[in-house]
Design an enzyme around this catalytic site. Structure first.
Site, PDB file in Angstrom:
ATOM      1  N   HIS A 125      32.490  39.620  43.093  1.00 28.30           N
ATOM      2  CA  HIS A 125      32.075  40.602  42.094  1.00 28.30           C
ATOM      3  C   HIS A 125      30.694  41.139  42.460  1.00 28.30           C
ATOM      4  O   HIS A 125      29.749  40.372  42.661  1.00 28.30           O
ATOM      5  CB  HIS A 125      31.995  39.961  40.713  1.00 28.30           C
ATOM      6  CG  HIS A 125      33.310  39.649  40.090  1.00 28.30           C
ATOM      7  ND1 HIS A 125      34.509  40.035  40.636  1.00 28.30           N
ATOM      8  CD2 HIS A 125      33.627  38.999  38.931  1.00 28.30           C
ATOM      9  CE1 HIS A 125      35.497  39.626  39.859  1.00 28.30           C
ATOM     10  NE2 HIS A 125      35.000  38.993  38.828  1.00 28.30           N
ATOM     11  N   LEU A 147      44.636  26.747  32.663  1.00 25.28           N
ATOM     12  CA  LEU A 147      45.670  27.290  31.775  1.00 25.28           C
ATOM     13  C   LEU A 147      45.309  28.679  31.272  1.00 25.28           C
ATOM     14  O   LEU A 147      44.140  29.024  31.123  1.00 25.28           O
ATOM     15  CB  LEU A 147      45.852  26.355  30.575  1.00 25.28           C
ATOM     16  CG  LEU A 147      46.463  24.976  30.876  1.00 25.28           C
ATOM     17  CD1 LEU A 147      46.372  24.095  29.631  1.00 25.28           C
ATOM     18  CD2 LEU A 147      47.926  25.135  31.321  1.00 25.28           C
ATOM     19  N   ASP A 148      46.335  29.471  30.992  1.00 24.71           N
ATOM     20  CA  ASP A 148      46.114  30.749  30.317  1.00 24.71           C
ATOM     21  C   ASP A 148      45.672  30.491  28.885  1.00 24.71           C
ATOM     22  O   ASP A 148      46.038  29.482  28.279  1.00 24.71           O
ATOM     23  CB  ASP A 148      47.410  31.567  30.320  1.00 24.71           C
ATOM     24  CG  ASP A 148      47.699  32.165  31.685  1.00 24.71           C
ATOM     25  OD1 ASP A 148      46.753  32.318  32.473  1.00 24.71           O
ATOM     26  OD2 ASP A 148      48.872  32.482  31.961  1.00 24.71           O
ATOM     27  N   ASN A 152      33.761  35.313  42.742  1.00 24.72           N
ATOM     28  CA  ASN A 152      34.341  35.137  41.409  1.00 24.72           C
ATOM     29  C   ASN A 152      35.276  33.951  41.272  1.00 24.72           C
ATOM     30  O   ASN A 152      35.374  33.365  40.206  1.00 24.72           O
ATOM     31  CB  ASN A 152      35.072  36.412  40.993  1.00 24.72           C
ATOM     32  CG  ASN A 152      36.139  36.813  41.984  1.00 24.72           C
ATOM     33  OD1 ASN A 152      35.829  37.026  43.154  1.00 24.72           O
ATOM     34  ND2 ASN A 152      37.369  36.922  41.544  1.00 24.72           N
ATOM     35  N   CYS A 161      33.743  34.986  34.908  1.00 26.90           N
ATOM     36  CA  CYS A 161      33.323  35.163  36.304  1.00 26.90           C
ATOM     37  C   CYS A 161      32.168  36.163  36.466  1.00 26.90           C
ATOM     38  O   CYS A 161      31.236  35.924  37.228  1.00 26.90           O
ATOM     39  CB  CYS A 161      34.507  35.599  37.159  1.00 26.90           C
ATOM     40  SG  CYS A 161      35.440  36.985  36.495  1.00 26.90           S
ATOM     41  N   GLY A 208      40.334  37.736  40.424  1.00 26.21           N
ATOM     42  CA  GLY A 208      40.048  37.166  39.116  1.00 26.21           C
ATOM     43  C   GLY A 208      41.172  37.354  38.131  1.00 26.21           C
ATOM     44  O   GLY A 208      41.291  36.592  37.160  1.00 26.21           O
ATOM     45  N   SER A 223      46.944  30.743  39.734  1.00 25.29           N
ATOM     46  CA  SER A 223      45.954  31.046  40.767  1.00 25.29           C
ATOM     47  C   SER A 223      44.717  30.162  40.642  1.00 25.29           C
ATOM     48  O   SER A 223      44.184  29.685  41.644  1.00 25.29           O
ATOM     49  CB  SER A 223      45.575  32.527  40.730  1.00 25.29           C
ATOM     50  OG  SER A 223      44.890  32.850  39.552  1.00 25.29           O
ATOM     51  N   VAL A 224      44.261  29.911  39.425  1.00 26.41           N
ATOM     52  CA  VAL A 224      43.095  29.031  39.259  1.00 26.41           C
ATOM     53  C   VAL A 224      43.473  27.601  39.602  1.00 26.41           C
ATOM     54  O   VAL A 224      42.731  26.890  40.287  1.00 26.41           O
ATOM     55  CB  VAL A 224      42.533  29.139  37.824  1.00 26.41           C
ATOM     56  CG1 VAL A 224      41.380  28.164  37.629  1.00 26.41           C
ATOM     57  CG2 VAL A 224      42.095  30.566  37.522  1.00 26.41           C
TER      58      VAL A 224
END
Lengths: 364, 364, 364, 364
Positions: free
Chosen positions: C255, C85-86, C342, C155, C187, C14-15
């Site tokens: 947010h 990346l995670d 966010n 965020c 997020g 998603s990012v």
């Protein structure tokens, strides 16, 4: 080229606010006059409105002084009037402006069934405007200025007929048509609009008058101008049978419609032919070069889980309609899912594009 | 009367949790054994489960030690096994229990299409259980204990067929049937289930395999037991054509279905006759005095905007189905809106009622 | 001026998708290389990604071939690497690119607490970038190219510190700070992200690690570069005490934070002075002329019921922060409501603006 | 024992509907009379009401004839009047009934601040009822019947003070108190209530008058009866400072409050001591054996992500309050999350329990 002077009636309501947003910085129109209830009249717009749009209130609108919805003042000087009035007052007010020679583009339902008023989905049946073209041209010959009303269709009708038009053109008339709608709440305005408790963890499987509108308006929009260009030949109940089931759900913008249809012709097209016709369709507004016309009128989606309102409603700024899951139907011929932006192609946005078309056709 | 020992497979999942809730303090069953993945086996249930129900975890379940899903230990001592297993493991596990002589009531899809496995909506086609009655009785004559599997129908099928059954009984077979569903998210479980971003201000107009299930399962459930009571005669494509369009929406519990149908008979009943037949319908489970059977199987609503999931899903503890907006359909004969509780009559709750019926019929 | 070559790691997430959207048609950067998991490597991006953005997948990204996340191929040729990346893989991968001399702008949390890694909210503490400026300049003197990592803040921290920065500059240090957050679900990504059943008619009053991030990151971001420009002096627990309570709610983007603060100075400013300082604040990025920098960094809203996420999150394309309901607090000095986007100022968007600033400062 | 005759004012509104639900089949009260607007007066209740509860309209209420809200007819014969009237009419009507000797339990805000009117959260400050006990007893001595009004607190106040009461009893007075609320929409009624567009993918960070109510009512409820038992000593601003920030969010029922507090005593208790005191608390209503009193007044939750409104609001039929995430607070002493059912313990339900207590104390 000189901008046309535009007035907005019902300027503080939800449809009026969207007219104003779309008219700000428009290449064809100047936001010139605003009409609202006597309670608001005399105030600057910024003081009269409870602005609830995601875009900021345009600077050009802030200081405009709101007038009463009468043919007087700056409203009387307009070239075109956009009406976002509620139906309980729209009838009389719009008639007054029309009778005084103004072009009125209305979102209200009052005149949709009038025999000589075009009911327009601007990506579909722009040929129906020939009636006002003729009326205005005839008057001009006599040195007169003739007013007229053009009605925007009901929001859920707009999405439904968008893919039908090219299909009928390509494969002949439709015999049977069903539509189950999942409709957004923005269409209901916001004073009070849809109650939160009605759509939170809930569906309301009823929208007052909506099913009748879909079933009736489809027959006018898919019908034709009569031979002397003064009115319309609606499709009869023998020519097409339409059945709608309408639901209100927790979506902000974007009406989803699960539709199914059967052609009159025995020999039905293939799924791929249906898709190709939809992909190829270009609305007249685009050919005319109208500012807001969608580049792609119909977006044919191949992903199995699309269209989705949050992801697809803004195609071509909301003027493009998305169609997905086109497949054969065990009961009728084809079923598919249609998504359209109810406040753009189904309301204020349609009004603006209709006016652009009228201007391109030199009617205003 | 002694309680029947009940085991739950997939005990930590969403369906398993609901089986456990419904079995706690049940007058017919004792929650006796729990099966889950090897990761959970050996733990007390309270330590193995992430409990996500609105009712508290029953005291009687907390200290039960979870076992692996095999025919051994306390699971092997059960009189009836309720399976909430995922389809990727259900096939083999359920077969093992069945082969070892146990009664298995399964929510998984694996055996729904098996020729000799009843696919049951317990307020609809309980006569289909005669197949297992016969199987068990025949074995008993030989001093044997015969296992069997009964499948719970798909959740959206359950709601659809509930009103169809009495209508077919009263007015003859249905020729054409369409259903557009607006389905709750609880049916998808919660690891991960439906993603929040997919249903917030959104619809997903697709649920994998769901339309096929509705179209196929309806033909089995509305079909009949064959003459020698060993299998089923499904309705053929000539006898009924079914078309489903499925949508996932932001509702927690309760599937809404906008349906339309056409009878085979030329002479169709009046709207009032349709309503009366639905109002009068009493399911066999109620006549048998089953604990969970709905007093009113079908609630016919007259308000123009009902049924609504939040308001109507809990009728008769979720075992009653609500039907509203019954009216003539311009395309088929009648259209109406059907609401059923997907986790009760469409899943775990159906399993419990099926077991109650089996007990009332002395099959377990 | 030549475009800088940009690579995106975690391109299918998603990012990563948002990095790609923002880089398409960017005046400073060319979307040059994409990295994702080995499962995706070798595929065209259009085939590898499940695109879930409201804007269409940019044409310029469709045919890019995805690579593995290693310093090789086109990724090794980039001027700047954006990492979505995670955290389970980000540590090692980002280090590899940094060690090989590349500029890495990372959304992962792995290096946020590293003593020499700037933790940047690009509308707040761009002065912290001096550390990498010095590092790169020192290396350049030796004819070397020095890699570095810059971290995007969490965020919810981003929105919180945005108004704090100008307040501290004007009125001195903050003694006490509380923030209760109402956080959007975007997020959390979408595989699986937040489960629908957790946010439908519900709140989850907990986000793993979030409160600690807010409480810690605030102390780094509001702290200073140390005297030799090689690291940071964080605010100590004596200098500021921060308390956060975090909630996940049914909002897609944006947010909302209800914050309250107490200055160290006895003589506190007036509400009007607080507002004026916020209104007047211009972030350095805007002064540098960065493409994405907000024209108004802080939007001070006077309506009593604003900011609202749906209406206000897109100010300055999501780079502007909205602050409303600024009023005296009976317990601390002032309370107010802060809204920030966010996924823009709190994630991918921040990364792009950080890179624009680095380019403006000739660090990349 | 003879049932007390109960009347409901505002019977068609949302609070009135819930009074009626709770009074049907109540062991202490008989639903005897209904009052509503002149528009409804004279109609059977079933014809006057737009019923919007999840439970069906009780049979015992259907045929009751609605009266005007005046001291006449069956309303004048009641032992207790439950008022769900809007504040614009409640003042005069409730006074009329009180002046004529009736006991009035009101959900309206009109008399909450009256010096001799108890403001009651029935699981918290039932000792405040001593004022009406004395008033009624004194009159009885003179052979008279004295009317009185008891006010139900604001819904968000109710949840807030529930855990505070036992904490103050155990650890002494509270110095500072902050509460950020995430409030359900049911509290706003349904004509029109909260607009759907305001809570779909959105938050409204403002509820008119709500913060003032919390900040003021807390001081009355945590205050004491004065020495001569005729009025109340409110806590002063020196004794406690309270700060509230209120938000409306997309939850149907259940107010979540993120609270933080500081005791006056230097020596603060441990987290475990706080939990134990909350777990041990038994409200007086439970000790009196009142029908609706919660068995557990406070449910202390240990899971890190609880309480959640959908899962926890119905504890003890909505009369129990859930408290979770109890932990130390870097700014004040402790922070925690409190969940209460706004229409039960925060509105109609509280009224019923108050009346049960009054009956147990022989005041009615």
């Amino acid at each position: 080229m000189a901008l046309k002077k535009a007035g907005v009636l019902g300027a503080t309501g939800s449809v009026g606010q969207r007219f104003i947003l779309l008219l700000a910085d428009h290449p064809d129109f100047e936001l010139y006059a605003l009409g609202a209830s006597p309670r608001s009249a005399g105030k600057k717009y910024v003081d009269a409105v409870k602005w609830k749009q995601t875009s900021l209130l345009p600077e050009s609108a802030k200081d405009l002084v709101v007038e009463e919805c009468k043919f007087q003042g700056k409203l009387a000087e307009c070239d075109v009037i956009f009406s976002g009035l509620d139906s309980d007052v729209a009838g009389e007010v719009e008639k007054e402006f029309c009778d005084n020679g103004l072009a009125v583009v209305s979102n209200a339902k009052n005149y949709r069934r009038s025999p000589d008023v075009p009911l327009i989905v601007p990506i579909v049946n722009t040929d129906h405007l020939s009636i006002v073209e003729k009326k205005v041209a005839d008057a001009k010959k006599n040195g007169e200025k003739k007013g007229f009303i053009v009605c925007i269709s009901n929001c859920s009708t707009a999405g439904l007929v968008a893919p039908l038009k090219p299909l009928v053109d390509a494969f002949g008339p439709i015999d049977l048509l069903t539509a189950t709608t999942l409709q957004a709440i923005s269409g209901a305005g916001f004073s009070p609009g849809v109650s939160g408790i009605d759509v939170l963890d809930n569906i309301v499987p009823f929208i007052s008058g909506e099913e009748e509108k879909i079933e009736w308006e489809t027959k006018k929009i898919l019908g034709q101008v009569n031979d002397d260009n003064t009115g319309f030949k609606l499709l009869s109940d023998d020519e097409i049978r339409v059945s709608a089931q309408c639901n209100r759900i927790a979506v902000s913008d974007g009406h989803t419609e699960c539709i199914s249809l059967k052609f009159k012709n025995e020999k039905k097209p293939s799924v791929e032919e249906v898709k190709q016709v939809l992909r190829d369709y270009q609305c007249e507004a685009f050919k005319l070069g109208c500012h807001s016309a969608p580049k792609n009128t119909i977006h044919v989606l191949e992903e199995e889980d699309r269209p989705q309102p949050r992801l697809d409603r803004d195609r071509d700024n909301g003027y493009g309609v998305s169609v997905g899951r086109i497949r054969e139907d065990p009961v009728l011929d084809f079923k598919m899912v249609v998504l359209s932006h109810n406040t753009v192609i189904g309301a204020a946005g349609a009004g603006i594009l209709i006016a652009e078309i009228l201007k391109a056709k030199n009617v205003i």
